[in-house]
Design an enzyme around this catalytic site. Structure first.
Site, PDB file in Angstrom:
ATOM      1  CE  LYS A 171      -3.464  -2.301   2.897  1.00 44.11           C
ATOM      2  NZ  LYS A 171      -3.911  -2.453   4.299  1.00 44.11           N
TER       3      LYS A 171
ATOM      4  CD  GLU B 234       8.206  -1.028  -2.760  1.00 47.64           C
ATOM      5  OE1 GLU B 234       7.514  -0.202  -2.122  1.00 47.64           O
ATOM      6  OE2 GLU B 234       8.242  -2.223  -2.461  1.00 47.64           O
ATOM      7  CG  ASP B 235       6.495   2.853   0.512  1.00 47.73           C
ATOM      8  OD1 ASP B 235       6.724   1.771  -0.075  1.00 47.73           O
ATOM      9  OD2 ASP B 235       6.150   2.902   1.702  1.00 47.73           O
ATOM     10  CB  ILE B 236      10.653   2.850   1.918  1.00 38.32           C
ATOM     11  CG1 ILE B 236      11.990   2.910   2.654  1.00 38.32           C
ATOM     12  CG2 ILE B 236       9.743   1.790   2.513  1.00 38.32           C
ATOM     13  CD1 ILE B 236      11.894   3.467   4.073  1.00 38.32           C
ATOM     14  CB  VAL B 237      14.683   0.261  -1.321  1.00 38.10           C
ATOM     15  CG1 VAL B 237      15.650  -0.918  -1.249  1.00 38.10           C
ATOM     16  CG2 VAL B 237      13.938   0.255  -2.659  1.00 38.10           C
TER      17      VAL B 237
ATOM     18  N   GLY C  97      15.562  -4.415   1.047  1.00 41.74           N
ATOM     19  CA  GLY C  97      15.663  -4.708  -0.380  1.00 41.74           C
ATOM     20  C   GLY C  97      14.983  -6.015  -0.769  1.00 41.74           C
ATOM     21  CG  LEU C  98      12.524  -9.973   1.001  1.00 42.95           C
ATOM     22  CD1 LEU C  98      13.364 -11.089   0.405  1.00 42.95           C
ATOM     23  CD2 LEU C  98      11.869 -10.427   2.309  1.00 42.95           C
ATOM     24  CB  THR C  99       9.710  -5.631  -1.092  1.00 44.06           C
ATOM     25  OG1 THR C  99       9.407  -5.878   0.279  1.00 44.06           O
ATOM     26  CG2 THR C  99       8.417  -5.514  -1.889  1.00 44.06           C
TER      27      THR C  99
ATOM     28  CG  PHE D 295       9.175   3.731  12.021  1.00 41.07           C
ATOM     29  CD1 PHE D 295       9.332   2.367  11.804  1.00 41.07           C
ATOM     30  CD2 PHE D 295       7.924   4.299  11.846  1.00 41.07           C
ATOM     31  CE1 PHE D 295       8.250   1.596  11.415  1.00 41.07           C
ATOM     32  CE2 PHE D 295       6.836   3.529  11.457  1.00 41.07           C
ATOM     33  CZ  PHE D 295       7.000   2.172  11.248  1.00 41.07           C
TER      34      PHE D 295
ATOM     35  CG  ASP E  39       1.704   1.502   7.711  1.00 44.61           C
ATOM     36  OD1 ASP E  39       2.732   1.247   7.056  1.00 44.61           O
ATOM     37  OD2 ASP E  39       1.125   0.663   8.421  1.00 44.61           O
TER      38      ASP E  39
ATOM     39  NE  ARG F 191      -1.148   2.446   4.828  1.00 38.63           N
ATOM     40  CZ  ARG F 191      -0.106   1.639   4.656  1.00 38.63           C
ATOM     41  NH1 ARG F 191       0.952   2.054   4.007  1.00 38.63           N
ATOM     42  NH2 ARG F 191      -0.119   0.410   5.138  1.00 38.63           N
TER      43      ARG F 191
HETATM   44  C1  PRP Z   1       7.144  -1.635   2.950  1.00 39.66           C
HETATM   45  C2  PRP Z   1       7.410  -0.846   1.694  1.00 39.66           C
HETATM   46  C3  PRP Z   1       8.120  -1.803   0.805  1.00 39.66           C
HETATM   47  C4  PRP Z   1       8.823  -2.730   1.787  1.00 39.66           C
HETATM   48  C5  PRP Z   1      10.265  -2.386   1.813  1.00 39.66           C
HETATM   49  O1  PRP Z   1       5.961  -2.344   2.803  1.00 39.66           O
HETATM   50  O2  PRP Z   1       6.223  -0.379   1.118  1.00 39.66           O
HETATM   51  O3  PRP Z   1       7.222  -2.525  -0.003  1.00 39.66           O
HETATM   52  O4  PRP Z   1       8.245  -2.531   3.065  1.00 39.66           O
HETATM   53  O5  PRP Z   1      10.945  -3.213   2.736  1.00 39.66           O
HETATM   54  P1  PRP Z   1      12.084  -4.219   2.298  1.00 39.66           P
HETATM   55  O6  PRP Z   1      13.041  -3.479   1.400  1.00 39.66           O
HETATM   56  O7  PRP Z   1      12.712  -4.609   3.603  1.00 39.66           O
HETATM   57  O8  PRP Z   1      11.446  -5.383   1.613  1.00 39.66           O
HETATM   58  P2  PRP Z   1       5.113  -2.884   4.054  1.00 39.66           P
HETATM   59  O9  PRP Z   1       5.421  -4.346   4.235  1.00 39.66           O
HETATM   60  O10 PRP Z   1       5.335  -2.011   5.239  1.00 39.66           O
HETATM   61  O11 PRP Z   1       3.632  -2.803   3.550  1.00 39.66           O
HETATM   62  P3  PRP Z   1       2.771  -1.528   3.089  1.00 39.66           P
HETATM   63  O12 PRP Z   1       3.462  -0.950   1.868  1.00 39.66           O
HETATM   64  O13 PRP Z   1       1.453  -2.123   2.757  1.00 39.66           O
HETATM   65  O14 PRP Z   1       2.718  -0.534   4.218  1.00 39.66           O
END
Ligand code: PRP
Length: 177
Positions: free
Chosen positions: A43, A99-102, A105-107, A152, A159, A165
């Site tokens: 999200k 993406e909002d954040i890396v 980097g797993l995602t 954070f 969120d 958000r």
């Molecule tokens: C956050 C963010 C990325 C991920 C990054 O998602 O939106 O998708 O974590 O983290 P990583 O680099 O360690 O994989 P989150 O799981 O918080 O879900 P959300 O986007 O629904 O808030």
């Protein structure tokens, strides 16, 4: 009664808007005369995504994807669960994952494999934020908003327990919240 407090501003609205415009300019230049498929990773990226696509002035097709990680905050099993996949064609397309954040980097590592398997023409990554201290995978961010220290961050789509958000800026919560 719902608690009410104002988070501290970390990166303000104007600064965000300038970076979003700069990233859109780079996308417009890189894909001039072409179409891109921009993928919103739900999200957290939904606000960044909607701002970014409205600054891109080449043809855009929008797609949405949702993944969740197994494990708790301190330990990741290294697996992701696909909650929602894209519905349109990816093969031969110019794809930009947004993406909002890396963080670790797993995602993005897993999503990259997911999209490569669909044979896009190009696969790029846009991320509003990047925390180099947390990175565990080799990631190349083509369009990066801000590199930040390990704190954070909430707001502008990010969120804390599903809240904040909607804040128009990136903020940090003060101790105790
Ligand atoms: C956050 C963010 C990325 C991920 C990054 O998602 O939106 O998708 O974590 O983290 P990583 O680099 O360690 O994989 P989150 O799981 O918080 O879900 P959300 O986007 O629904 O808030």
């Amino acid at each position: 009664m719902i608690e009410s407090y104002t988070p501290e501003v970390f990166i303000g609205e104007e600064e965000i808007a300038l970076r979003v415009q700069a990233l859109a300019n780079a996308i417009n230049q890189d894909f001039f005369g072409q179409e891109v498929v921009m993928v919103c990773v739900l999200k957290g990226s939904f606000i960044f995504f909607t701002d970014l696509i409205r600054k891109v002035n080449i043809p855009v097709r929008t797609e949405f994807i949702s993944v969740s990680s197994y494990g708790d905050d301190n330990f990741s099993s290294g697996e992701l669960k696909m909650e929602l996949d894209v519905t349109g064609a990816i093969e031969g397309e110019n794809v930009i994952i947004v993406e909002d954040i890396v963080d670790t980097g797993l995602t993005i590592h897993e999503l990259t494999k997911h999209f490569i398997a669909k044979n896009p023409n190009e696969l790029k990554l846009a991320s509003l934020l990047y925390k180099p201290n947390k990175l565990k995978h080799s990631i190349n961010i083509d369009y990066l908003g801000f590199e930040i220290e390990d704190k954070f961050v909430i707001g502008y789509g990010l969120d804390y327990a599903g809240r904040y958000r909607e804040l128009p800026y990136l903020g940090v919560l003060n101790a105790g919240h």
